[in-house]
Design an enzyme around this catalytic site. Structure first.
Site, PDB file in Angstrom:
ATOM      1  N   PRO A   2       0.816  -1.214   0.000  1.00  0.00           N
ATOM      2  CG  PRO A   2      -0.563  -1.490   1.821  1.00  0.00           C
ATOM      3  CD  PRO A   2       0.725  -1.951   1.237  1.00  0.00           C
ATOM      4  CD  GLU A   3       4.072   2.607  -3.655  1.00  0.00           C
ATOM      5  OE1 GLU A   3       4.202   3.719  -4.195  1.00  0.00           O
ATOM      6  OE2 GLU A   3       4.608   1.575  -4.099  1.00  0.00           O
TER       7      GLU A   3
END
Length: 291
Positions: A2-3
């Site tokens: 997850p960014e």
DNA sequence: ACCGCACCCTGAGCGC
DNA sequence: TGCGCTCAGGGTGCGG
């Protein structure tokens, strides 16, 4: 992993399952470095809170209670935040999946990687935080309190500006990619979107930050914003374990220009995409489009 | 101030 | 078939 886009997609989809709801009970796993606030203390402090909003800062999520205290979450590498009953095959490893009957795969109830479960006073679904690799983080912030992790964050990457990148890159010998990954300079960019942004901007990831010209910083900042906005619009990138809270996969991985495409032709010029290591991170770029 | 690197963790994918 | 190895990655913190 997850960014910013995956965290933002998570924020938007979790919002209706959180805002306006009152915590009845919290269940946690045992103490570990996953819990920056001791789990017993976290359970005690969350009980009875009603959440008023959920915000994002870089890759952090902050759920704000009515008295101004906040639950802070970081999804780390493999964190998944979703309502109970979410159906997605990505909530299970391939081997775990294989051992289940098809009907059991449809609704996930919790397992040893589920470190946090929030039960609410209403009849709606619990909220679960699962993280296989345990690089995620959870902590509680009292009203008005601050935390060094949040204090260190630079401006949000959706607001990335060329003059800021230019100023931050002065005197820095490190590769420009490492600049993008530094959360104290711009918050929210991780390995995938750093590579994608640099390709869109036509800048080689190994370029020394101090060599960046002002105009290139403008172009890079614009590329960062474009890539992130497009990734949010397509639901983020789903690899092995990112799953949005409604169980749907993101689609941005089908638009990757360079990431995970080593040896394949560049869509723009046909050259073979190269993979190197920059700052201990796998790095992908087109040798002819990026210099 | 800056930079390289070890560390935390687990599952996938490999070679033997 | 199965074991043991390596790799992946975000963020922190250390030592140079």
């Amino acid at each position: 992993m997850p960014e910013l886009p995956e965290v933002e997609v998570t924020r938007r989809r979790i919002e209706p399952f959180l805002v306006g709801r009152t915590v009845a009970k919290v269940r946690t796993g045992p103490p570990s470095y996953f819990f920056l606030t001791d789990p017993a203390s976290l359970r005690r402090r969350m009980r009875g809170r009603t959440f008023g909003s959920i915000q994002r800062r870089g890759k952090y999520l902050l759920a704000r209670a009515e008295d101004g205290s906040r639950l802070v979450l970081h999804l780390g590498m493999s964190g998944q935040l979703f309502p109970e009953g979410t159906s997605s095959l990505r909530l299970l490893s391939a081997t775990a999946r294989a051992s289940l009957k098809p009907e059991e795969q449809l609704s996930f109830a919790g397992d040893r990687h589920t470190h946090l479960r929030v039960e609410f006073a209403d009849e709606g679904p619990d909220l679960l935080f699962r993280d296989v690799r345990k690089f995620g983080k959870v902590f509680w912030l009292a009203a008005g309190a601050d935390h060094s992790r949040l204090r260190k964050l630079g401006p949000d990457a959706l607001m990335c500006e060329g003059n800021h990148l230019f100023a931050a890159s002065r005197g820095r010998q490190a590769a420009v990619k490492q600049l993008l990954l530094d959360q104290s300079i711009v918050a929210g960019i991780g390995n995938i979107y750093a590579d994608e942004s640099l390709h869109l901007a036509g800048i080689r990831p190994t370029r020394r930050a101090r060599r960046m010209r002002r105009r290139e910083c403008d172009g890079l900042a614009q590329a960062v914003r474009e890539v992130l906005e497009r990734a949010i619009a397509t639901g983020g990138s789903s690899m092995s374990d990112f799953v949005a809270p409604d169980g749907e996969d993101g689609r941005y991985q089908t638009e990757w220009r360079v990431y995970a495409r080593a040896g394949q032709p560049c869509y723009h010029c046909g050259s073979r995409i190269r993979r190197i290591v920059v700052g201990q991170r796998g790095t992908h770029y087109c040798p002819s489009c990026q210099d």
